[in-house]
Design an enzyme around this catalytic site. Structure first.
Site, mmCIF file in Angstrom:
data_model
loop_
_atom_site.group_PDB
_atom_site.id
_atom_site.type_symbol
_atom_site.label_atom_id
_atom_site.label_comp_id
_atom_site.label_asym_id
_atom_site.label_seq_id
_atom_site.Cartn_x
_atom_site.Cartn_y
_atom_site.Cartn_z
ATOM 1 N N GLN A 26 0.859 -1.187 0.000
ATOM 2 C CA GLN A 26 0.000 0.000 0.000
ATOM 3 C C GLN A 26 0.894 1.235 0.000
ATOM 4 O OE1 GLN A 26 -2.476 2.461 3.259
ATOM 5 N NE2 GLN A 26 -3.151 0.329 3.140
ATOM 6 N N ARG A 28 1.236 4.820 0.935
ATOM 7 C CA ARG A 28 0.576 5.755 1.840
ATOM 8 C C ARG A 28 1.476 6.952 2.023
ATOM 9 N NH1 ARG A 28 0.687 6.570 7.519
ATOM 10 N NH2 ARG A 28 -1.316 7.207 8.419
ATOM 11 N N THR A 123 1.410 3.183 18.221
ATOM 12 C CA THR A 123 2.558 3.188 17.334
ATOM 13 C C THR A 123 2.953 4.617 17.008
ATOM 14 O OG1 THR A 123 3.272 2.688 15.079
ATOM 15 C CG2 THR A 123 0.899 2.777 15.454
ATOM 16 N N THR A 125 4.171 5.503 14.346
ATOM 17 C CA THR A 125 3.927 5.755 12.916
ATOM 18 C C THR A 125 2.636 6.528 12.690
ATOM 19 O OG1 THR A 125 5.001 3.642 12.516
ATOM 20 C CG2 THR A 125 3.834 4.621 10.661
ATOM 21 N N LYS A 126 1.644 6.287 13.531
ATOM 22 C CA LYS A 126 0.377 6.984 13.366
ATOM 23 C C LYS A 126 -0.081 7.474 14.730
ATOM 24 C CE LYS A 126 -4.219 6.575 11.409
ATOM 25 N NZ LYS A 126 -5.037 6.033 10.344
ATOM 26 N N CYS A 451 2.798 -16.398 45.695
ATOM 27 C CA CYS A 451 3.900 -15.893 44.867
ATOM 28 C C CYS A 451 4.929 -16.991 44.596
ATOM 29 C CB CYS A 451 4.595 -14.714 45.537
ATOM 30 S SG CYS A 451 3.481 -13.371 45.964
HETATM 31 N N1 3NM Z 1 -3.011 2.760 10.170
HETATM 32 P P1 3NM Z 1 3.503 0.467 12.370
HETATM 33 S S1 3NM Z 1 -2.028 2.181 12.414
HETATM 34 C C1 3NM Z 1 -1.061 3.315 8.760
HETATM 35 O O1 3NM Z 1 -4.936 1.875 13.004
HETATM 36 C C2 3NM Z 1 -1.659 2.891 10.024
HETATM 37 O O2 3NM Z 1 -5.625 2.333 11.028
HETATM 38 C C3 3NM Z 1 -3.352 2.407 11.389
HETATM 39 O O3 3NM Z 1 2.469 1.444 11.652
HETATM 40 C C4 3NM Z 1 -4.741 2.196 11.844
HETATM 41 O O4 3NM Z 1 3.454 -0.835 11.627
HETATM 42 C C5 3NM Z 1 -0.960 2.581 11.181
HETATM 43 O O5 3NM Z 1 4.817 1.166 12.184
HETATM 44 C C6 3NM Z 1 0.504 2.617 11.355
HETATM 45 O O6 3NM Z 1 3.118 0.381 13.798
HETATM 46 C C7 3NM Z 1 1.117 1.266 11.618
#
Ligand code: 3NM
Ligand code: MG
Length: 525
Positions: A26, A28, A123, A125-126, A451
């Site tokens: 994809q 993006r 993450t 990334t987003k 424990c």
């Molecule tokens: N979409 P990584 S999370 C592009 O939740 C994207 O819809 C998401 O990145 C969603 O693999 C995401 O680096 C980023 O964690 C995922």
């Protein structure tokens, strides 16, 4: 004709380096201008075509049309699906991001070809994700899809996304793979990944590694049952007990011979006791709460105990590091969710731990196991009665039948082993459930007996990993029959003198390879 897509390794990227080994790409890119988007998409499509990999464009239907690639992926705030379909026609793939049952329902209803379910884990990334839904959130959506009568819900392709990396991918897939006992057969068709491939030093090497991880049996799968469910169900109770008794000397002996590490991340109160118990059963104790040491320790033959007795944020961070290390090595982890039902902070800590990794065994008293059930998404609400006072179990709320059902449901859901301790102990792997009625009241009158049972079980599961349920059953029996023996041989006046006599008895039974265990066990199957 719509292309058929292998969704198993779905790469999301903004770069033109198409990666050999991934099965779908994809593109993006949230920042470039339209002209650049089309130029990059065109280049990427050429590379993908050469390798027979479909190319999907995120969000931009116009770009997908311009380069005539295989489809688009749209988020909830992007163009609506019916419009995208009208523009693209029937032969293009349209994927939709969903984070709830309702979003999934609408997407499938409107003719989506696949669902990207997320966000699994937070993450970098987003950053603007709508909600982090974890394993349970994804399971809920899969479960709902698999229960619909209309095939289009049951057959829809799905991938999960968010925070997936090489050290958690096998566990994520293992836990998402639905157990048959819940009649819940749908799992994801693949994983979608950004940073774990694109931010790697060599993305193509990282992609190949993922590919391997996807085809390799997961460390847990390889070490689950030794008996098929059908064979087990056909056996009579006395046959099951006979088989158990046959295995006891071998398993008790293997702890003594292999001297597995019992790595305890536990509270200060029990450290000394836990180390002595580990030594007495023949294991090798290490009390280290420093997560940075875990990757080295996880490489040895051993098991880890995560004890939630002191759940400060810093300890929680160390726990998460250690969980990742042991999961990556495939060595067993025992979770002891001490007082999990007592405060909302502890319930949150439990949720954090359960999202951080896979536990081969979760052990707790009745209230704690009820809290685990809630964290696992099995009970919607814990009513006031189950509010735990301190870390003690309190009066029992459940019948034996309910306990059996509860441990078995959680174990089936988590695909692990769950133990509820009490006057009678209930332990299950989701298919096989044992009730154990050994033990002594003094175990309830000293500090940390629960424990140090965790300490014992981590060593047992590490020494006999081929059937972790049976290993744990034998570990419990060793522990509880040692408590009985300590009191029977006559030197014990109360809980104070009980402790050293108990350690003696543990050691005696380990050296004797559990001969007394075979004679004294009180087990129902
Ligand atoms: N979409 P990584 S999370 C592009 O939740 C994207 O819809 C998401 O990145 C969603 O693999 C995401 O680096 C980023 O964690 C995922
Ligand atoms: Mg989007």
């Amino acid at each position: 004709m719509k292309p058929t897509v292998d969704y198993s390794l779905y790469l999301v990227t903004d770069s033109t380096d198409a990666i050999l080994g991934v099965t779908v790409v994809q593109y993006r890119d949230k920042t470039s201008d339209t002209g650049d988007l089309i130029r990059t998409a065109h280049k990427l499509h050429q590379v993908c075509k050469r390798h027979g990999i479909p190319l999907i464009i995120n969000d931009r239907v116009d770009v997908a049309l311009a380069v005539d690639c295989e489809g688009v992926h749209i988020g909830q705030d992007d163009m609506d699906l019916p419009t995208a379909r009208r523009l693209l026609g029937p032969d293009k793939i349209i994927g939709v991001t969903v984070c709830s049952i309702e979003e999934a329902r609408v997407a499938v209803e409107q003719g989506a070809d696949n669902l990207g379910i997320g966000t699994l884990y937070s993450t970098a990334t987003k950053k603007n994700t709508k909600s982090i839904i974890g394993i349970n959130g994804i399971r809920k959506i899969l479960h709902w899809l698999s229960r619909q009568n209309d095939r289009k819900y049951r057959d829809i392709n799905t991938v999960c996304i968010g925070g997936i990396n090489a050290s958690n991918v096998q566990r994520v897939l293992y836990q998402l793979h639905a157990p048959s006992s819940e009649q819940y057969t749908k799992t994801v068709d693949g994983i979608a990944i950004v940073s774990a491939i694109m931010a790697a030093e060599q993305p193509d090497v990282a992609a190949k590694h993922f590919k391997q991880l996807l085809t390799m049996p997961s460390p847990w799968k390889a070490k689950s049952h030794t008996i098929s469910i059908d064979a087990w169900n056909r056996q009579k109770e006395e046959e099951k007990l006979h088989d158990l008794k046959e295995q006891i000397p071998k398993i008790v002996g293997s702890v003594y011979e292999k001297k597995p590490l019992s790595h305890n991340m536990t509270n200060l109160v029990v450290q000394n006791f836990a180390a002595n118990v580990a030594l007495a059963i023949g294991a090798s104790p290490i009390m280290s709460n420093n997560g940075a040491e875990a990757p080295d320790l996880a490489k040895l033959n051993g098991g880890l105990v995560i004890n939630m007795g002191t759940a400060t944020p810093e300890i929680l961070r160390n726990h998460c590091l250690a969980i990742a290390a042991y999961n990556a090595a495939g060595n067993p982890i025992v979770l002891d969710p001490v007082g999990a039902g007592a405060t909302s902070a502890r319930r949150e800590a439990l949720a954090t731990l359960m999202a951080a990794g896979y536990f081969d065994l979760i052990k707790g008293n009745e209230r704690e196991i009820l809290a685990v059930a809630a964290a696992s998404g099995l009970l919607v609400n814990l009513d006031d009665k189950t509010q735990q006072r301190g870390v003690d179990s309190g009066d029992s709320l459940l019948t034996n039948e309910q306990k059996t059902h509860l441990v078995s449901r959680i174990a089936a859901r988590e695909r692990n082993t769950v133990l509820m301790t009490g006057k009678d102990d209930f332990i299950s792997d989701g298919h096989r459930t044992f009730m154990i009625s050994n033990g002594h009241q003094y175990l309830g009158m000293i500090t940390g007996s629960g424990c140090v049972l965790g300490t014992t079980l981590a060593a047992y599961m590490a020494a006999a990993p081929e059937d972790k349920l049976v290993a744990a059953v034998v570990g419990i029996l060793h522990f509880e029959l040692a408590a009985q023996r300590a009191c029977e041989i006559g030197k014990v006046d109360g809980p104070g003198t009980f402790v050293p006599a108990f350690i003696d008895a543990l050691s005696f039974m380990a050296i004797n390879k559990g001969r007394d265990i075979v004679q004294g066990l009180k087990v129902r199957v």
